[in-house]
Design a protein around this motif. Structure first.
Motif, mmCIF file in Angstrom:
data_model
loop_
_atom_site.group_PDB
_atom_site.id
_atom_site.type_symbol
_atom_site.label_atom_id
_atom_site.label_comp_id
_atom_site.label_asym_id
_atom_site.label_seq_id
_atom_site.Cartn_x
_atom_site.Cartn_y
_atom_site.Cartn_z
ATOM 1 N N GLY A 188 2.354 26.755 12.305
ATOM 2 C CA GLY A 188 1.010 26.270 12.115
ATOM 3 C C GLY A 188 0.382 25.843 13.430
ATOM 4 N N SER A 189 -0.890 25.453 13.298
ATOM 5 C CA SER A 189 -1.591 25.055 14.508
ATOM 6 C C SER A 189 -1.038 23.768 15.092
ATOM 7 N N ASP A 190 -0.254 23.009 14.308
ATOM 8 C CA ASP A 190 0.364 21.775 14.794
ATOM 9 C C ASP A 190 1.715 22.017 15.450
ATOM 10 N N GLY A 191 2.165 23.289 15.520
ATOM 11 C CA GLY A 191 3.424 23.613 16.162
ATOM 12 C C GLY A 191 4.621 23.491 15.233
ATOM 13 N N ILE A 192 4.419 23.229 13.921
ATOM 14 C CA ILE A 192 5.518 23.086 12.966
ATOM 15 C C ILE A 192 5.716 24.425 12.266
ATOM 16 N N VAL A 193 6.968 24.810 12.108
ATOM 17 C CA VAL A 193 7.291 26.044 11.391
ATOM 18 C C VAL A 193 7.019 25.805 9.911
ATOM 19 N N LYS A 194 6.066 26.568 9.334
ATOM 20 C CA LYS A 194 5.643 26.374 7.947
ATOM 21 C C LYS A 194 6.531 27.144 6.978
ATOM 22 N N THR A 195 6.747 28.414 7.309
ATOM 23 C CA THR A 195 7.577 29.257 6.450
ATOM 24 C C THR A 195 8.488 30.062 7.342
ATOM 25 N N SER A 196 9.751 30.250 6.922
ATOM 26 C CA SER A 196 10.685 30.988 7.771
ATOM 27 C C SER A 196 11.641 31.804 6.925
ATOM 28 N N TRP A 197 12.093 32.888 7.566
ATOM 29 C CA TRP A 197 13.152 33.718 6.948
ATOM 30 C C TRP A 197 14.235 33.892 7.998
ATOM 31 N N ASP A 198 15.501 33.779 7.609
ATOM 32 C CA ASP A 198 16.616 33.895 8.543
ATOM 33 C C ASP A 198 17.683 34.771 7.929
ATOM 34 N N ARG A 199 18.197 35.701 8.712
ATOM 35 C CA ARG A 199 19.197 36.640 8.222
ATOM 36 C C ARG A 199 20.486 35.923 7.830
#
Length: 634
Positions: free
Chosen positions: A97-108
């Motif tokens: 996001g614009s605040d530098g926080i990861v909003k949604t993530s996918w990891d193998r």
């Protein structure tokens, strides 16, 4: 010559090695730039970057997620991220996001990054500026080296070029390592800070190029780009400089090439540094063969040049000897011609005083006499010599000298010449209107006809006469003796003619004696009057040109049919000019002689004047240089 050959071999060795090293360096630089472009095309311009860039531009869910202040639970977004990651073999994909926080993530590996603050990462700041970029760093979550592909997320229907968030795909460094592996002897990927981030030599990863200072190490640690790589110890220095060129490492020459990798990193360009072991890629045997061949060729060339110089030196020596011989012959001929002119001049003297004065004048011109006196014996029974003529002596000369008195009287008594070399501070002094000087030598010669003493001559000259000049002066003195005898006989004859009728016979005898005297000269000789007409010849002239003197006397050269007409015209003009000026003409020329062949001759003509200063005529000689061995006289 051996040293020169070895030196040239060393130069060729050095030049060949340097040339081949530069060739290898140029090829290596080309390969490095090609690999750098390949790294950029597989990352910044690759399909993975294209996919996340497109999603950041058009996907409304991702745009909504980037602007949402809360963490996302949208399964649709997670599915899209998983699809991108699976399609392009990414380890993880996440929305920031614009605040530098990861909003949604996918990891193998099921280690999502949701909630992680990546605001400090440069790739996030570049995305907010609306720019895609590739960022290599050590993962905060796992501690491994990774590449972050980042594309900006733009607001819905916004025309601004600034991003409202970032879509990031993380991959391992495997694809970059694969590009570096087995392609170069050594390949390194350096960060803008000079840190070796990837290499086909694992022991060099983490090394730092350039000078290592505490301030520089602190700045690298503060970036947190390389994780805990430098937390416990300072980085080791890179053993080569990160500049293009030929460098030595552990005594082995390496070609070093550098190519830029533009990932839009805020810190600057990354660098691909590749090395090639020149000791392996450049076998020494080819260079040794070229150097040996050059040394042999230079040795042979030097040997040939040495022999050439020796031959030329021998030719120069022979030419110098020939030239010296020609100069000697020319000098002797000049003397003899001048002697012939002097003889004619002396012969034209009407009395003894004029004869002796003319003699001193000729001695001045021929031998450089600066002072001189002539004493004449009035009769064969007299024991005294009377001063007959002097030259530049002033009024201090004794009018009479006894035979045996002083050096000159002793010379007369002994009838033997003397040459006295004067020492510095001697008793003789040559004076003129400009000053005075000590002569170099005093020459004293008796005047003798056969065994009869006629007088004595003394001259002072600045230099020391050589044997040739001394012999010629003695010969001139003999001519003086002959003419004194002639004048004495002429005077006696005139007395007889006054009393008897045999004057004609005496005159004929005198002329015969004079002609006999001229005929004794071995070179062709002729003399002309003031009107350029022949007065007489000697026998050598008749024989050389197969002519009779009776047929030529009284004629000009224009009437000599055995010479070409154009030559006759040139000779006539030259004769008239020489008589008028009293000058001298000397040159080497081809002249046809009695045998019908052209001979190389030295043609010498000198004009003379009468006692009153008017033109008296000229005397000339023609010397066949071919018979003297001087046909090549220049």
């Amino acid at each position: 010559m051996v040293c020169i050959g070895l030196g040239m071999g060393a130069v060729v060795w050095w030049a060949d090695v340097n040339w081949r090293q530069q060739q290898r360096l140029s090829l290596l630089q080309t390969e490095a730039e090609r690999s750098g472009l390949e790294i950029m095309s597989s990352t910044l311009n690759g399909n993975l970057m294209g996919s996340i860039t497109l999603l950041g531009l058009i996907d409304s869910d991702i745009k909504q997620d980037a602007t949402n202040g809360l963490l996302s639970v949208n399964a649709n977004i997670s599915a899209k991220l998983a699809a991108v990651g699976s399609s392009f073999d990414a380890d993880g994909v996440f929305v920031v996001g614009s605040d530098g926080i990861v909003k949604t993530s996918w990891d193998r590996n099921n280690s999502p990054s949701t909630g992680v603050n990546v605001q400090f990462r440069p790739y996030f700041r570049m995305a907010l500026q609306g720019k895609t970029n590739v960022y290599a760093a050590v993962s905060l979550a796992r501690g491994d080296r990774a590449i972050y592909f980042t594309a900006p997320v733009f607001a819905e229907q916004a025309k601004s070029t600034s991003g409202v968030g970032a879509l990031v795909a993380r991959t391992s460094l495997d694809r970059v390592d694969a590009l570096l592996k087995n392609r170069f002897d050594t390949a390194l990927l350096l960060s803008p800070q000079g840190v070796v981030f990837a290499s086909n030599r694992d022991e060099w990863i983490g090394r730092l190029a350039g000078e290592i200072t505490p301030q520089r190490v602190k700045a690298i640690r503060d970036l947190r780009q390389f994780g805990a790589l430098f937390d416990n110890s300072d980085p080791q220095p890179l053993p080569v400089s990160a500049t293009q060129g030929v460098q030595t490492m552990a005594g082995v020459p390496y070609a070093v090439a550098v190519a830029k990798v533009n990932w839009n990193d805020t810190a600057g360009d990354w660098s691909l540094l590749v090395l090639e072991d020149l000791s392996q890629s450049m076998p020494w045997k080819f260079t040794a063969a070229r150097a040996s061949l050059a040394a042999i060729l230079v040795g042979l060339l030097g040997w040939m040049l040495l022999h050439l110089f020796k031959g030329r030196y021998a030719q120069t020596q022979a030419s110098d000897k020939l030239q010296a011989f020609a100069q000697t012959q020319e000098s002797q001929l000049r003397y003899r011609t001048q002697m012939a002119t002097a003889f004619v001049h002396l012969q034209q003297s009407d009395d003894m005083q004029t004869l002796c004065q003319n003699f001193l004048q000729e001695a001045h011109q021929l031998f450089g006499a600066l002072q001189g006196v002539v004493y004449v014996r009035p009769s064969e029974t007299s024991q005294h010599l009377q001063l007959m003529a002097s030259y530049a002596c002033g009024d201090t000369v004794p009018p009479e000298l006894a035979v045996g008195e002083g050096l000159l009287g002793q010379v007369a008594a002994e009838q033997r010449s003397r040459v006295i070399t004067t020492a510095e501070g001697g008793i003789w002094t040559i004076r003129s209107g400009l000053g005075s000087a000590a002569p170099g030598a005093i020459v004293m010669v008796p005047i003798v006809h056969h065994t009869t003493l006629l007088g004595a001559v003394e001259i002072a000259i600045l230099g020391t006469p050589d044997s040739f000049a001394h012999e010629n002066f003695a010969e001139l003195t003999r001519l003086l003796a002959m003419n004194l005898q002639i004048l004495a006989r002429a005077r006696h004859t005139q007395q007889i003619l006054a009393d008897t009728a045999s004057a004609r016979q005496a005159s004929a005898e005198l002329l015969g004696f004079q002609q006999t005297l001229i005929d004794t000269i071995p070179y062709p000789l002729f003399y002309k009057g003031p009107d350029a007409r022949f007065i007489g010849f000697n026998r050598a002239y008749e024989e050389a040109f197969n002519v009779q003197r009776e047929a030529l006397i009284g004629k000009t050269v224009l009437e000599l049919e055995y010479l070409p007409l154009e030559d006759r015209k040139a000779y006539q003009a030259e004769d008239e000019a020489t008589i008028a000026s009293g000058g001298v003409v000397r040159r080497t020329m081809k002249i046809p002689l009695a045998d019908g062949k052209l001979h190389t001759t030295l043609y010498y003509v000198a004009g003379f004047r009468k006692a009153d200063g008017s033109p008296g005529g000229l005397v000339g000689t023609v010397v066949d240089l071919d018979t003297l061995g001087g046909g090549n006289t220049p």
